[in-house]
Design a protein around this motif. Sequence first.
Motif, PDB file in Angstrom:
ATOM      1  N   LEU A 114       1.111  -1.035   0.427  1.00 56.97           N
ATOM      2  CA  LEU A 114      -0.193   0.340   0.099  1.00 56.97           C
ATOM      3  C   LEU A 114       1.005   1.194   0.427  1.00 56.97           C
ATOM      4  N   ALA A 155       2.568  -0.943   4.753  1.00 59.57           N
ATOM      5  CA  ALA A 155       2.637   0.098   3.475  1.00 59.57           C
ATOM      6  C   ALA A 155       3.310   0.207   4.049  1.00 59.57           C
ATOM      7  N   SER A 195      -0.549   5.934   3.934  1.00 54.50           N
ATOM      8  CA  SER A 195      -0.979   4.497   3.572  1.00 54.50           C
ATOM      9  C   SER A 195      -0.798   3.980   4.946  1.00 54.50           C
ATOM     10  N   GLY A 225      -3.696   1.497   6.019  1.00 49.63           N
ATOM     11  CA  GLY A 225      -3.751  -0.394   6.191  1.00 49.63           C
ATOM     12  C   GLY A 225      -3.835  -0.056   7.390  1.00 49.63           C
TER      13      GLY A 225
END
Length: 385
Positions: free
Chosen positions: A10, A94, A99, A103
């Motif tokens: 991610l 992530a 993120s 995540g």
Amino acid sequence: MPPKISIVYLLDKLAFGGTPLQVMELALHLDDEKFQRQFVVLAQIEPELQRSLEPRGIACHLLGRGHWVQAGAWRELYKLHRIFKQLQPNIIHAFLPTSNVLGATLGKLARVPVRISSHRDLGGFDGERITRVNNWTDRHLAQCVTANSGAVQQAVLTRTRLAPENVRVLYNGVDVEQLKRAQRGPAKREELGFAETDLLFAVVANIRAAKGHRDALAAFLQIAPRFPHARLLLCGYVADAEVFRELQRMVAAARAERQVHFMDSRKDMPEIMHAIDVLIAPSHSEGFSNAILEAMTAGKPVVASAVGGNCEQIVHERTGYLFPCGDAQTLAGLLEDLAAAPGKREHLGTAGAARVNEMFSVQAMTAAHEKLYEDLIRRRAKKKQ
């Protein structure tokens, strides 16, 4: 054969930059027989990078939102949760605060077994609010946090008060063979308009205050009159227009336009690394510099500020030089020393290349991540027994 471990990476964006390119290298070098990989990207995907993943069967999913603290963001939040539910990965890994938060939070709601967040700098660049939230999700929702240097690990431990065993140091790595294939230094010099006899210094970083361009330029301008064939290449995207204008004023005041070259962000940096003579890395804050790794791999000495991961990459006076952060006078002395000693430049560069081969190859980085993933999956399986 056991089932493959499914990983979702991610990222805020899949673009030409340090963290995205490092994650791409990792994904491309993981063992195909053990791992299935996919990317989920929040804001932007460079088509060229996506095309390089497709031959390995690595899919990319784009959300298309860069700002997440807005009323309309709930649609993309729902979409991201649905992607996690559909993909059902074993692991979400992530990178960077937004993120990391999404995540860990949506991965928890989607019942993803293992959620990893990753920190790549010393902090302080992403805003107080997202940093506080990320600290909380690291403590309560992530099974592991990774850092790309010991300095970053210590910064994360200080902010989160996690146990040291929960923050793993996994160094960045470079594809040594790929960088060797970019060896066309003389041809690149000619292409860029530089002579074989020119002495090329370079700073490779986006132009903003924290990257220390002022220090590098001030140091170079001190030695430039004594070395008329010296050139300074400033390679990086202009992230702060005021800093850029100040650099331009410094060059104009010194009448050094012939010796200082603003080169913007470039995609041919591996070739440029082979063309230069010395890399200057003057950052005021640094997690773990890919530019330093690339220069060392190309056999070039590095003169870097003694901050963050720089001190873990460079062995002072053996593979390069470290100088006190912000000390342009000391930096100028080191640049003058290297400008006058081609034998020393070659000796330091050779030692730096050997250090990368030993500690910072993409193979070493990949092996460390594979071990982490397998350890976390085993630990999760034991908890369920």
